[in-house]
Motif scaffolding. Structure first.
Motif, PDB file in Angstrom:
ATOM      1  N   THR A 254      32.723  48.184  42.471  1.00 52.20           N
ATOM      2  CA  THR A 254      33.362  47.691  41.442  1.00 52.20           C
ATOM      3  C   THR A 254      34.486  48.805  41.047  1.00 52.20           C
ATOM      4  OG1 THR A 254      31.837  48.988  40.170  1.00 52.20           O
ATOM      5  CG2 THR A 254      31.402  46.733  40.520  1.00 52.20           C
ATOM      6  N   ARG A 255      34.494  49.917  41.644  1.00 53.44           N
ATOM      7  CA  ARG A 255      35.318  50.859  41.517  1.00 53.44           C
ATOM      8  C   ARG A 255      35.801  51.565  43.012  1.00 53.44           C
ATOM      9  NH1 ARG A 255      32.354  54.970  37.889  1.00 53.44           N
ATOM     10  NH2 ARG A 255      31.644  53.043  37.001  1.00 53.44           N
ATOM     11  N   LEU A 256      36.968  52.134  42.973  1.00 56.71           N
ATOM     12  CA  LEU A 256      37.499  52.949  44.088  1.00 56.71           C
ATOM     13  C   LEU A 256      36.975  54.402  44.253  1.00 56.71           C
ATOM     14  CD1 LEU A 256      39.080  52.553  46.870  1.00 56.71           C
ATOM     15  CD2 LEU A 256      40.980  53.242  45.297  1.00 56.71           C
ATOM     16  N   THR A 257      36.655  54.896  45.401  1.00 56.85           N
ATOM     17  CA  THR A 257      35.986  56.516  45.480  1.00 56.85           C
ATOM     18  C   THR A 257      36.646  56.923  46.804  1.00 56.85           C
ATOM     19  OG1 THR A 257      33.977  55.619  44.292  1.00 56.85           O
ATOM     20  CG2 THR A 257      34.220  57.766  45.556  1.00 56.85           C
ATOM     21  N   ILE A 288      37.595  43.249  44.522  1.00 54.67           N
ATOM     22  CA  ILE A 288      38.609  43.807  45.532  1.00 54.67           C
ATOM     23  C   ILE A 288      40.049  44.100  44.929  1.00 54.67           C
ATOM     24  CG2 ILE A 288      39.326  43.300  47.738  1.00 54.67           C
ATOM     25  CD1 ILE A 288      37.310  41.677  48.512  1.00 54.67           C
ATOM     26  N   GLY A 289      40.388  43.245  44.222  1.00 52.75           N
ATOM     27  CA  GLY A 289      41.714  43.150  43.401  1.00 52.75           C
ATOM     28  C   GLY A 289      41.826  44.584  42.745  1.00 52.75           C
ATOM     29  N   GLU A 290      40.722  44.732  41.941  1.00 51.47           N
ATOM     30  CA  GLU A 290      40.727  46.064  40.905  1.00 51.47           C
ATOM     31  C   GLU A 290      40.828  47.158  41.704  1.00 51.47           C
ATOM     32  OE1 GLU A 290      38.010  45.588  38.001  1.00 51.47           O
ATOM     33  OE2 GLU A 290      38.764  43.853  37.071  1.00 51.47           O
ATOM     34  N   GLU A 294      43.887  50.141  42.084  1.00 50.47           N
ATOM     35  CA  GLU A 294      43.835  51.440  41.725  1.00 50.47           C
ATOM     36  C   GLU A 294      44.268  52.341  42.907  1.00 50.47           C
ATOM     37  OE1 GLU A 294      40.137  54.592  40.838  1.00 50.47           O
ATOM     38  OE2 GLU A 294      39.882  52.372  40.838  1.00 50.47           O
ATOM     39  N   PHE A 295      43.986  51.625  44.180  1.00 47.11           N
ATOM     40  CA  PHE A 295      44.500  52.296  45.264  1.00 47.11           C
ATOM     41  C   PHE A 295      46.032  52.655  45.206  1.00 47.11           C
ATOM     42  CE2 PHE A 295      46.167  52.316  49.566  1.00 47.11           C
ATOM     43  CZ  PHE A 295      45.599  53.297  50.194  1.00 47.11           C
ATOM     44  N   ASN A 296      47.007  51.346  44.942  1.00 51.22           N
ATOM     45  CA  ASN A 296      48.328  51.298  45.058  1.00 51.22           C
ATOM     46  C   ASN A 296      48.944  52.453  44.015  1.00 51.22           C
ATOM     47  OD1 ASN A 296      48.414  49.341  46.929  1.00 51.22           O
ATOM     48  ND2 ASN A 296      48.198  47.643  45.698  1.00 51.22           N
ATOM     49  N   PHE A 297      48.383  52.264  42.942  1.00 52.70           N
ATOM     50  CA  PHE A 297      48.780  52.938  41.828  1.00 52.70           C
ATOM     51  C   PHE A 297      48.416  54.502  41.743  1.00 52.70           C
ATOM     52  CE2 PHE A 297      49.912  48.713  40.355  1.00 52.70           C
ATOM     53  CZ  PHE A 297      50.977  48.845  39.773  1.00 52.70           C
TER      54      PHE A 297
END
Length: 405
Positions: A254-257, A288-290, A294-297
């Motif tokens: 649910t989040r990127l780490t 996945i979209g969120e 987060e990775f892109n920005f």
């Protein structure tokens, strides 16, 4: 109990050294120091039975749990079948307190000794059979799905993944380097060298395009639907990070780490423990979209600046907005040299990417590959080693300033 009186003819020490060499040939790491410690242990234990020797050798020579079945097979093959050794008689004939071998002088033999010339042919045939059985086991593991492997098979797969060699095709830079025979004439070096000949350019200097390793970015799904694959895929991430060097690794549910620093541990168990403590959304939902947004920005400018290859590992089960996923996948594909989606479900017979997440992401994926067994990882390695310098044709939408598509 006093030791029995030794007689002539015992050669247990030589057989122990030969057995250590056999274990090394079968893939079990055995060092000369372990052999010396084993001999000292046998001296203090005072063995009189075959099972006592087996237990002592298992304790002193086997350091990994997954090597125990292989050790048992090797013990039966060597001490009973291969050499025809009367182990009880050898124990009775050996005088261990008189054996003193310096550690530096201990060398394992290059050949396995046999009892006599008559048994040489039979011993060679049985050794070939043993090697074929080991090869068949590895072949079965190469094609078996990670989700169907037992605990012992998973450990064996991790060891095979650790031994894989990874190489990615280097990228061409805008810089130049001196070369003996290049395509560009180096006028500065040519004029400098002409001073030795009175200003006459008798020798020409050349330059060529400099290349450097292409970076790799790994984004792995660790949600609940990927639980059967996430552990062994982290082993893959650890192995490819150690093999290539310039690798950035991220996991998401649910989040990127970001886990690049945690995977720098040389020991895979320490690395997995560090990742487990750092990640808080393990085996949860999937957005996945969120995560891609987060990775892109947040990380795009830092890790996508040198045109890397991006590996996105996920089964495509998404609970987020499909339009957001499509928009962020479009942005991610424009920022990297190659976007490869690895789906463990793609290796299943009859699988079709019909989920909403996969339908939204596939138009912006350069390569859609499986990642469910060792063969698929080998195919991925071959793919990375043969990537071209040009980007593949893409089906991205071209938007003008007036909003016309």
């Amino acid at each position: 109990m006093t030791q029995p009186t030794p007689t002539t003819g015992g050669n247990l020490l030589g057989h122990i050294v030969s057995f250590g060499y056999l274990l090394r040939e079968m893939g079990i790491p055995v060092s000369p120091g372990q052999i010396v410690e084993l001999i000292e242990a046998i001296e203090h234990v005072g063995l009189l039975h075959r099972e006592d020797l087996r237990a002592t050798m298992r304790c002193m020579l086997v350091l990994r749990r997954e090597d125990l079945p292989l050790f048992d097979a090797a013990f039966e093959f060597f001490w009973k079948k291969a050499l025809g050794i009367d182990l009880e008689r050898e124990m009775m004939q050996m005088l261990l307190p008189q054996v003193k071998i310096p550690r530096r002088q201990l060398r394992l033999p290059r050949r396995q000794p046999v009892a006599d010339d008559a048994d040489a042919t039979e011993g060679q045939e049985r050794e070939e059979i043993e090697i074929q059985l080991t090869f068949s086991r590895d072949e079965a593991l190469r094609t078996k799905d990670f989700a169907q492997c037992t605990w012992e098979e998973v450990q064996a797969c991790k060891e095979l993944i650790r031994r894989m060699e990874w190489r990615i095709q280097p990228r061409r830079t805008r810089r130049r380097r001196p070369a003996r025979a290049g395509r560009l004439l180096d006028m500065r070096r040519t004029l400098r060298q002409s001073w030795r000949f009175g200003g006459e350019p008798l020798t020409l200097s050349w330059r060529d395009i400099r290349t450097e390793p292409r970076p790799l970015v790994l984004i792995c799904d660790i949600s609940g639907s990927m639980e059967r694959y996430s552990r062994i895929l982290l082993q893959f991430a650890h192995a490819i990070s150690a093999g290539l060097g310039d690798v950035e690794t991220f996991v998401f549910g649910t989040r990127l780490t970001r886990i690049t620093r945690q995977l720098r541990h040389k020991d895979i168990d320490d690395a997995i423990d560090a990742v487990s403590k750092h990640v808080v959304d393990w085996s949860g939902g999937t957005r996945i979209g969120e995560a891609i947004k987060e990775f892109n920005f947040r990380w795009g400018r830092r890790v996508l600046g040198r045109s890397p290859v991006v590996l996105l590992i996920s089964d495509g089960w998404d609970r987020g907005d499909p339009e957001l996923l499509a928009r962020e996948m479009d942005r991610l594909q424009r920022s990297c040299h190659r976007l490869i989606w690895l789906n463990p479900l793609l290796g299943a017979p009859g699988y079709e990417p019909l989920t909403v997440g996969m339908q939204a992401a596939l138009p912006f994926v350069d390569d859609f590959l499986p990642v469910h067994n060792l063969v698929s990882l080998e195919q991925l390695g071959a793919k990375l080693a043969t990537l071209g310098a040009q980007r593949p044709p893409r089906r991205q939408r071209i938007t003008t300033t007036r909003g016309v598509q």
